[in-house]
Motif scaffolding. Structure first.
Motif: not given
Length: 256
Positions: A23-25, A28-31, A53-58, A163-172
């Motif tokens: 969520v933080e990543r 930060r990526a502007g999603l 994990y949903s919020s006003e920001d994401l 991102s098809y992210a299977h790893l957190p660092r790939t998100v965004g």
């Protein structure tokens, strides 16, 4: 990656991981939105985790990437807006019929990638049900992405990326920027189904190739040791059509 602008909805249309760091990543990526569609996880659990994990920001939208067919001949289809669970390991035609019955939003991720994407012939057959085709995927090498773009253009279907992210660092690292604000799940489904204007946004430097390498390495792991564990050690999958959760509805469709 481009700067976020207030007139567009920035969506990572497919991630496999979700926690505070993701969520933080993403933020930060502007999603504005990520679509959470983990493997072998039933829809009620995905929905609950997405809501947590949903919020006003994401906004986190639940999705299911269904494994159609068997392990050796499987084709992935990403469905959003499902009302009822759909299992893995049923024929492609059975999955598509169920998506149509539920009026789901249907996306074609990574077409013709290794042994897990829809073939162009599948896209032609189900073109009336498919709402968009993924034309860029960080796991892909350039020829894969060019092939995906060609398939989308010939089918005259809108593009998307994730991102098809299977790893957190790939998100965004790649996302779809729609020409409309996306504030709710309904907004996203409408944008995909109504062919709202969009841009495919992705990184294209050294970081992109690092992402490709690490995600491909993870893919090898998933299809060797992790696959063996799922097939031989872990018992029946939660999303297997013969699992008790499906009340026998899909037993006749099970491919194994």
């Amino acid at each position: 990656m481009s700067e976020r602008d207030g007139t567009a909805g920035h969506v990572d249309c497919h991630v496999k991981v979700l926690d505070d760091g993701v969520v933080e990543r993403a933020t930060r990526a502007g999603l504005d939105v990520i679509v959470y569609a983990p493997h072998f996880t039933r829809l009620p659990e995905i929905r609950e985790r997405a809501e947590t994990y949903s919020s006003e920001d994401l906004l986190v939208v639940p999705g299911r990437e269904v494994f159609t067919g068997s392990w050796h001949d499987r084709k992935h289809v990403l469905a959003l807006g499902l009302e009822e669970p759909v299992p893995d390991f049923i024929p492609l035609e059975a999955a598509m019929a169920e998506f149509e019955r539920q009026d789901a939003t249907v996306l074609a991720p990574h077409p013709e990638f290794t042994t897990v994407g829809l073939e162009e012939s599948d896209v032609e057959r189900y073109g009336d049900l498919i709402d968009a085709i993924e034309v860029f995927n960080p796991k892909h090498l350039p020829p894969h992405n060019r092939r995906a773009r060609d398939i989308a253009e010939r089918a005259e279907l809108p593009p998307f990326t994730s991102s098809y992210a299977h790893l957190p660092r790939t998100v965004g690292v790649s996302h779809t920027a729609f020409d409309t604000a996306i504030e709710t799940e309904t907004d996203l489904l409408s944008a995909l189904e109504d062919d709202i204007g969009r841009r495919v946004v992705y990184e294209n430097g050294v970081g992109r190739w690092t992402t490709t390498a690490t995600e491909l390495a993870h893919l090898v792991y998933e299809n060797t040791w992790k696959k063996a564990d799922r097939l031989f050690l872990s018992g029946i999958e939660p999303t297997h059509p013969r699992h008790i959760a499906y009340d026998g509805r899909f037993e006749d469709d099970a491919v194994y």
